[in-house]
Motif scaffolding. Structure first.
Motif, PDB file in Angstrom:
ATOM      1  N   SER A 129       0.825  -1.212   0.000  1.00 55.06           N
ATOM      2  CA  SER A 129       0.000   0.000   0.000  1.00 55.06           C
ATOM      3  C   SER A 129       0.858   1.261   0.000  1.00 55.06           C
ATOM      4  CB  SER A 129      -0.936   0.003   1.211  1.00 55.06           C
ATOM      5  OG  SER A 129      -1.736  -1.148   1.214  1.00 55.06           O
ATOM      6  N   GLY A 130       1.944   1.239  -0.753  1.00 59.38           N
ATOM      7  CA  GLY A 130       2.799   2.414  -0.870  1.00 59.38           C
ATOM      8  C   GLY A 130       3.801   2.587   0.257  1.00 59.38           C
ATOM      9  N   ASP A 131       3.731   1.757   1.292  1.00 56.00           N
ATOM     10  CA  ASP A 131       4.662   1.845   2.413  1.00 56.00           C
ATOM     11  C   ASP A 131       5.549   0.617   2.459  1.00 56.00           C
ATOM     12  OD1 ASP A 131       3.543   4.237   3.422  1.00 56.00           O
ATOM     13  OD2 ASP A 131       2.001   3.099   4.503  1.00 56.00           O
ATOM     14  N   LEU A 132       6.725   0.771   3.025  1.00 55.35           N
ATOM     15  CA  LEU A 132       7.587  -0.380   3.284  1.00 55.35           C
ATOM     16  C   LEU A 132       7.236  -0.922   4.653  1.00 55.35           C
ATOM     17  CD1 LEU A 132      11.022   0.911   1.981  1.00 55.35           C
ATOM     18  CD2 LEU A 132       9.562  -0.822   0.945  1.00 55.35           C
ATOM     19  N   ARG A 133       6.891  -2.214   4.704  1.00 51.29           N
ATOM     20  CA  ARG A 133       6.510  -2.841   5.974  1.00 51.29           C
ATOM     21  C   ARG A 133       7.318  -4.108   6.190  1.00 51.29           C
ATOM     22  NH1 ARG A 133       0.137  -2.329   5.514  1.00 51.29           N
ATOM     23  NH2 ARG A 133       0.051  -0.070   5.357  1.00 51.29           N
ATOM     24  N   ARG A 134       7.808  -4.244   7.424  1.00 51.34           N
ATOM     25  CA  ARG A 134       8.523  -5.463   7.798  1.00 51.34           C
ATOM     26  C   ARG A 134       7.562  -6.626   7.604  1.00 51.34           C
ATOM     27  NH1 ARG A 134      13.308  -6.167  11.152  1.00 51.34           N
ATOM     28  NH2 ARG A 134      13.356  -3.921  11.361  1.00 51.34           N
ATOM     29  N   THR A 135       7.980  -7.589   6.782  1.00 52.96           N
ATOM     30  CA  THR A 135       7.107  -8.693   6.386  1.00 52.96           C
ATOM     31  C   THR A 135       7.902  -9.989   6.359  1.00 52.96           C
ATOM     32  OG1 THR A 135       5.869  -7.147   4.994  1.00 52.96           O
ATOM     33  CG2 THR A 135       5.553  -9.475   4.548  1.00 52.96           C
ATOM     34  N   ARG A 136       7.278 -11.063   6.793  1.00 54.66           N
ATOM     35  CA  ARG A 136       7.985 -12.353   6.754  1.00 54.66           C
ATOM     36  C   ARG A 136       8.328 -12.701   5.313  1.00 54.66           C
ATOM     37  NH1 ARG A 136       7.673 -18.103   6.977  1.00 54.66           N
ATOM     38  NH2 ARG A 136       5.410 -18.299   6.790  1.00 54.66           N
ATOM     39  N   TRP A 137       9.554 -13.187   5.146  1.00 52.73           N
ATOM     40  CA  TRP A 137      10.112 -13.541   3.840  1.00 52.73           C
ATOM     41  C   TRP A 137      10.799 -14.887   3.997  1.00 52.73           C
ATOM     42  CZ3 TRP A 137      15.460 -13.635   2.257  1.00 52.73           C
ATOM     43  CH2 TRP A 137      15.668 -13.600   0.882  1.00 52.73           C
ATOM     44  N   SER A 138      10.615 -15.773   3.035  1.00 51.18           N
ATOM     45  CA  SER A 138      11.265 -17.082   3.128  1.00 51.18           C
ATOM     46  C   SER A 138      11.785 -17.505   1.761  1.00 51.18           C
ATOM     47  CB  SER A 138      10.305 -18.139   3.680  1.00 51.18           C
ATOM     48  OG  SER A 138       9.251 -18.384   2.779  1.00 51.18           O
ATOM     49  N   THR A 139      12.718 -18.457   1.796  1.00 55.64           N
ATOM     50  CA  THR A 139      13.308 -18.977   0.556  1.00 55.64           C
ATOM     51  C   THR A 139      13.384 -20.503   0.614  1.00 55.64           C
ATOM     52  OG1 THR A 139      15.543 -18.679   1.446  1.00 55.64           O
ATOM     53  CG2 THR A 139      14.652 -16.876   0.094  1.00 55.64           C
ATOM     54  N   PRO A 140      12.234 -21.157   0.448  1.00 58.33           N
ATOM     55  CA  PRO A 140      12.242 -22.624   0.481  1.00 58.33           C
ATOM     56  C   PRO A 140      12.968 -23.209  -0.733  1.00 58.33           C
ATOM     57  CG  PRO A 140      10.089 -21.808  -0.182  1.00 58.33           C
ATOM     58  CD  PRO A 140      10.911 -20.604   0.195  1.00 58.33           C
ATOM     59  N   VAL A 141      13.640 -24.340  -0.504  1.00 57.96           N
ATOM     60  CA  VAL A 141      14.273 -25.079  -1.596  1.00 57.96           C
ATOM     61  C   VAL A 141      13.643 -26.463  -1.658  1.00 57.96           C
ATOM     62  CG1 VAL A 141      16.439 -23.794  -1.529  1.00 57.96           C
ATOM     63  CG2 VAL A 141      16.231 -25.875  -0.189  1.00 57.96           C
ATOM     64  N   GLU A 142      13.586 -26.980  -2.863  1.00 54.70           N
ATOM     65  CA  GLU A 142      12.934 -28.262  -3.109  1.00 54.70           C
ATOM     66  C   GLU A 142      13.793 -29.444  -2.672  1.00 54.70           C
ATOM     67  OE1 GLU A 142      12.122 -29.825  -7.324  1.00 54.70           O
ATOM     68  OE2 GLU A 142      10.398 -28.560  -6.790  1.00 54.70           O
ATOM     69  N   GLY A 143      15.091 -29.337  -2.856  1.00 54.32           N
ATOM     70  CA  GLY A 143      16.004 -30.420  -2.531  1.00 54.32           C
ATOM     71  C   GLY A 143      17.431 -30.018  -2.863  1.00 54.32           C
ATOM     72  N   TRP A 144      18.336 -30.984  -2.723  1.00 53.69           N
ATOM     73  CA  TRP A 144      19.764 -30.725  -2.939  1.00 53.69           C
ATOM     74  C   TRP A 144      20.352 -31.793  -3.833  1.00 53.69           C
ATOM     75  CZ3 TRP A 144      22.548 -26.632  -0.828  1.00 53.69           C
ATOM     76  CH2 TRP A 144      21.805 -25.790   0.012  1.00 53.69           C
ATOM     77  N   ARG A 145      21.427 -31.443  -4.545  1.00 58.40           N
ATOM     78  CA  ARG A 145      22.173 -32.417  -5.349  1.00 58.40           C
ATOM     79  C   ARG A 145      23.635 -31.986  -5.381  1.00 58.40           C
ATOM     80  NH1 ARG A 145      19.642 -29.579  -9.574  1.00 58.40           N
ATOM     81  NH2 ARG A 145      21.115 -28.497 -10.901  1.00 58.40           N
ATOM     82  N   ARG A 146      24.484 -32.920  -5.743  1.00 56.65           N
ATOM     83  CA  ARG A 146      25.919 -32.634  -5.894  1.00 56.65           C
ATOM     84  C   ARG A 146      26.165 -32.215  -7.333  1.00 56.65           C
ATOM     85  NH1 ARG A 146      29.159 -32.120  -1.655  1.00 56.65           N
ATOM     86  NH2 ARG A 146      30.926 -33.090  -2.651  1.00 56.65           N
TER      87      ARG A 146
END
Length: 187
Positions: A129-146
Motif C-alpha cells: 500500500s505504498g509503504d515499506l513494511r517489515r514482512t515475513r520472507w522465506s526462501t524454500p528449496v525443493e532439494g539438494w544435489r551434488r
C-alpha cells in the motif's frame, strides 16, 4: 539471466538481473549491499528508472539477503565472529549476523540430512500500500544435489508472506556450470 557476487572480508553482495518487463521490454535490475548500504535499482531499457530503493529498510533487507545467500550457497561466508548460531528445535536453528552495527536474524529449517530446506525472517520489508513494511520472507528449496563437487539447491523460491496469503515472486533452478567459488574480484 542474473549474475551475483558475494564477498566476505568486507561484507558485500552484488546482484544484477536482466529480464523482460511484461514479457517484452528489456529491464535491468541491480540489488546490492556495499559498505553497509543496500539498494534496489530497476531500469527499463537501462534508461528509465522504475525502482530505486535505498535507506535503512534496504540496508537491513539487503544484509538479510546476503545471509540467506550464504546459508544456501556458501556457508563459509558465515564462519566469522559476526555470526551467532543458536539451537532451534530438531529441524531448525537460528542465525544472527552483524555488519556495521546492524544485526539481522533468521530461522533456518533443515532436512533429515542437515541441509537447509527453508530460510525464514522478519528482517525484510515489502512494499505494501505504498509503504515499506517489515514482512515475513522465506526462501524454500525443493532439494539438494551434488554438482561440480559441491552441494547446491535443485530448485528454489523467494516468497513474501503477505496478509492475504503467500506471494512467491521468484522461482528458479541453478545451471550447474554457472556457479563458481573463490572467484577473485574483477575475474
Amino acid at each position: 539471466e542474473c549474475w551475483q557476487y558475494n564477498f566476505a572480508p568486507a561484507v558485500a553482495r552484488l546482484f544484477y538481473m536482466r529480464l523482460r518487463f511484461a514479457g517484452v521490454v528489456p529491464m535491468y535490475a541491480w540489488d546490492t549491499y556495499i559498505e553497509g548500504h543496500g539498494r534496489m535499482l530497476g531500469k527499463i531499457l537501462g534508461l528509465v528508472t522504475v525502482a530505486n530503493g535505498q535507506g535503512d529498510e534496504f540496508d537491513i533487507g539487503e544484509l538479510t539477503t546476503y545471509v540467506n545467500d550464504a546459508v544456501m550457497l556458501a556457508p563459509s561466508l558465515l564462519l566469522v565472529p559476526a555470526t551467532t548460531w543458536s539451537a532451534g528445535d530438531d529441524e531448525s536453528f537460528d542465525i544472527a549476523f552483524n555488519d556495521r552495527g546492524r544485526t539481522v536474524r533468521a530461522r533456518v529449517f533443515i532436512d533429515p540430512h542437515g541441509a537447509p530446506r527453508d530460510f525464514s525472517t522478519e528482517d525484510r520489508f515489502a512494499a505494501l500500500s505504498g509503504d515499506l513494511r517489515r514482512t515475513r520472507w522465506s526462501t524454500p528449496v525443493e532439494g539438494w544435489r551434488r554438482a561440480n563437487g559441491r552441494s547446491r539447491p535443485t530448485h528454489g523460491m523467494a516468497v513474501w508472506h503477505l496478509p492475504d496469503g503467500p506471494f512467491p515472486y521468484i522461482e528458479g533452478r541453478f545451471n550447474d556450470d554457472s556457479v563458481a567459488y573463490n572467484v577473485t574480484p574483477g575475474a
